[in-house]
Scaffold this motif. Structure first.
Motif, PDB file in Angstrom:
ATOM      1  N   GLY A   1       9.876  10.898  -2.224  1.00 62.24           N
ATOM      2  CA  GLY A   1       9.571  12.223  -1.684  1.00 62.24           C
ATOM      3  C   GLY A   1       8.258  12.766  -2.211  1.00 62.24           C
ATOM      4  O   GLY A   1       7.433  13.295  -1.456  1.00 62.24           O
ATOM      5  N   GLN A   2       8.039  12.633  -3.518  1.00 60.21           N
ATOM      6  CA  GLN A   2       6.799  13.113  -4.101  1.00 60.21           C
ATOM      7  C   GLN A   2       5.603  12.328  -3.568  1.00 60.21           C
ATOM      8  O   GLN A   2       4.533  12.904  -3.307  1.00 60.21           O
ATOM      9  CB  GLN A   2       6.867  12.986  -5.629  1.00 60.21           C
ATOM     10  N   GLY A   3       5.789  11.027  -3.401  1.00 56.31           N
ATOM     11  CA  GLY A   3       4.708  10.208  -2.858  1.00 56.31           C
ATOM     12  C   GLY A   3       4.353  10.596  -1.432  1.00 56.31           C
ATOM     13  O   GLY A   3       3.167  10.661  -1.067  1.00 56.31           O
TER      14      GLY A   3
ATOM     15  N   THR B   1       4.407  -2.141  -2.213  1.00 52.85           N
ATOM     16  CA  THR B   1       3.836  -3.435  -1.848  1.00 52.85           C
ATOM     17  C   THR B   1       4.032  -3.770  -0.381  1.00 52.85           C
ATOM     18  O   THR B   1       3.104  -4.271   0.280  1.00 52.85           O
ATOM     19  CB  THR B   1       4.459  -4.546  -2.715  1.00 52.85           C
ATOM     20  N   TYR B   2       5.229  -3.478   0.149  1.00 53.56           N
ATOM     21  CA  TYR B   2       5.575  -3.971   1.478  1.00 53.56           C
ATOM     22  C   TYR B   2       5.656  -2.894   2.553  1.00 53.56           C
ATOM     23  O   TYR B   2       5.969  -3.211   3.709  1.00 53.56           O
ATOM     24  CB  TYR B   2       6.910  -4.723   1.411  1.00 53.56           C
ATOM     25  N   THR B   3       5.415  -1.639   2.217  1.00 57.31           N
ATOM     26  CA  THR B   3       5.441  -0.575   3.223  1.00 57.31           C
ATOM     27  C   THR B   3       4.213   0.313   3.065  1.00 57.31           C
ATOM     28  O   THR B   3       3.398   0.125   2.166  1.00 57.31           O
ATOM     29  CB  THR B   3       6.716   0.295   3.095  1.00 57.31           C
TER      30      THR B   3
ATOM     31  N   HIS C   1       4.039   5.304  -0.644  1.00 55.08           N
ATOM     32  CA  HIS C   1       3.490   5.186  -1.996  1.00 55.08           C
ATOM     33  C   HIS C   1       4.257   6.109  -2.941  1.00 55.08           C
ATOM     34  O   HIS C   1       3.796   7.227  -3.233  1.00 55.08           O
ATOM     35  CB  HIS C   1       1.994   5.527  -2.001  1.00 55.08           C
ATOM     36  N   PRO C   2       5.436   5.664  -3.408  1.00 54.89           N
ATOM     37  CA  PRO C   2       6.216   6.490  -4.336  1.00 54.89           C
ATOM     38  C   PRO C   2       5.445   6.798  -5.608  1.00 54.89           C
ATOM     39  O   PRO C   2       4.567   6.024  -6.023  1.00 54.89           O
ATOM     40  CB  PRO C   2       7.454   5.624  -4.630  1.00 54.89           C
TER      41      PRO C   2
END
Length: 409
Positions: free
Chosen positions: A44-46, A362-364, A367-368
């Motif tokens: 959420g923060q990302g 890495t795969y999506t 960016h958390p």
């Protein structure tokens, strides 16, 4: 920590380690709860930071006009659609007359309407069955601050020319720079005039990426749709220092054009951020509530296994009391065992959340954000859960009569 406390902690740790698999299954609920909360909070923060960065990229001075009165509140929470940035899934539509009315406002420097055309794109034997075909004006690149990497953007008088995203260039033409290439939309031929540079994607706006989009002049789009073109948003760049007055005048112009009906919404930079935060916060709260249930289940599991442990170790309790252990020492021993169980579960949950967030990065396109304060809080809460649910079994163990306990087999 005193020597006595260290001894009690080592004893609690030894007891937990003696039944590794049972201990792991016992803290599974705590692990799931902590891992879920940490992953969702970081995600959420990302997302909030990504959306803020995306909005900043398009400019803090940008205004967004969307159809429908979307500035609605329910129980103090602002409601919105899922496409926070551009509102592609907004209900209703804006017309070319609305776009002209906005462009005529004195405080408006530039404006760019965005409309969707449903059409397959074809080049020879290659067909893109459902591309994102967007009708817009020549001012779009400067309004959103996006560069055309190859070629040029079209002007408003251009006929049947297009600017495409890099993904379309690859999928439709099989090359990176298909300038001058021809393709068809609804039976009409268009020429590629330019290719946009990479867009910054945003997880809360399915259209913010635009790498898979085909941009055509809205005049050409009017012909494709037999003058039925409608816009899902109009992006506005006010003149410097006139955002408030531009908002007011845009509103008054559209009210006049809509017969006094306030069936549209004008958003500024901060309102767009607030909308994204309210949407993400609602999602975070929901998942956190589910995770809290997992923590509760984990706490009950710890209490259950500690009650079993007290029954199994009745003889041990009797021996310790016979050689001088006090009720307080017995209480501390079993409370520490519960705390160790839940603490280990909290640490494992945090580690799993870090792994999950790393995989998402890495795969999506997500960016958390790793928040060490939240990690410490999560471990602290898991310890508290263990202590709270471990008190009852510990009290039961401490109150055992030593003679009765020694007789227990």
């Amino acid at each position: 920590m005193s020597a006595s406390s260290r001894g009690e902690f080592k004893m609690a740790l030894s007891s937990v380690m003696s039944t590794k698999w049972r201990s792991m299954l016992t803290v599974l609920g705590v692990v799931i709860g902590v891992a879920s909360v940490m992953t969702v909070m970081g995600l959420g923060q990302g997302i909030k930071q990504q959306i803020a960065g995306q909005i900043d990229h398009f400019g803090k001075n940008i205004l967004m006009v969307r159809p429908g009165n979307q500035a609605r509140y329910e129980n103090g929470t602002q409601l919105t659609n899922t496409d926070v940035l551009f509102g592609r899934d907004a209900m209703g539509a804006l017309t070319t007359q609305d776009a002209a009315a906005i462009a005529s406002v004195g405080q408006v420097q530039k404006s760019a309407p965005l409309g969707i055309i449903s059409s397959a794109a074809k080049v020879g034997n290659t067909t893109l069955s459902d591309p994102l075909v967007i009708a817009t004006s020549s001012q779009l690149p400067s309004v959103i601050g996006q560069q055309v990497q190859y070629g040029n953007f079209f002007d408003d008088n251009s006929a049947n020319t297009a600017v495409i995203g890099k993904q379309v260039a690859h999928d439709l033409f099989g090359e990176s720079v298909p300038l001058g290439q021809l393709f068809t939309l609804r039976g009409q031929t268009f020429m590629v005039r330019g290719i946009f540079s990479d867009f910054n994607s945003s997880p809360m706006s399915p259209t913010a990426g635009f790498d898979n989009a085909i941009f055509i002049p809205y005049g050409a789009a009017q012909q494709l749709t037999n003058n039925g073109l409608q816009f899902y948003t109009i992006l506005v760049q006010p003149k410097s220092g006139s955002q408030a007055s531009a908002t007011q005048n845009i509103t008054s112009h559209l009210l006049a054009a809509h017969g006094g009906e306030h069936d549209f919404t004008v958003f500024n930079h901060s309102q767009a951020e607030d909308m994204s935060k309210s949407t993400i916060s609602l999602f975070t709260t929901f998942v956190s509530a589910v995770a809290a249930i997992a923590l509760l289940v984990g706490g009950i599991g710890i209490m259950n296994i500690m009650l079993v442990s007290v029954t199994e170790r009745m003889h041990e309790i009797g021996v310790r009391k016979a050689v001088g252990a006090t009720n307080r020492q017995i209480l501390t021993q079993f409370t520490l065992e519960a705390a160790v169980l839940s603490g280990v579960g909290g640490v494992i949950g945090v580690v799993l959340s870090i792994i999950a967030e790393a995989l998402l990065r890495t795969y999506t396109t997500y960016h958390p954000v790793f928040m060490w304060q939240a990690m410490l809080l999560a471990v602290g809460i898991s310890l508290a859960v263990g202590i709270v649910f471990g008190v009852a079994p510990a009290v039961k163990a401490a109150r055992k009569d030593p003679i009765t306990a020694l007789r227990h087999e």
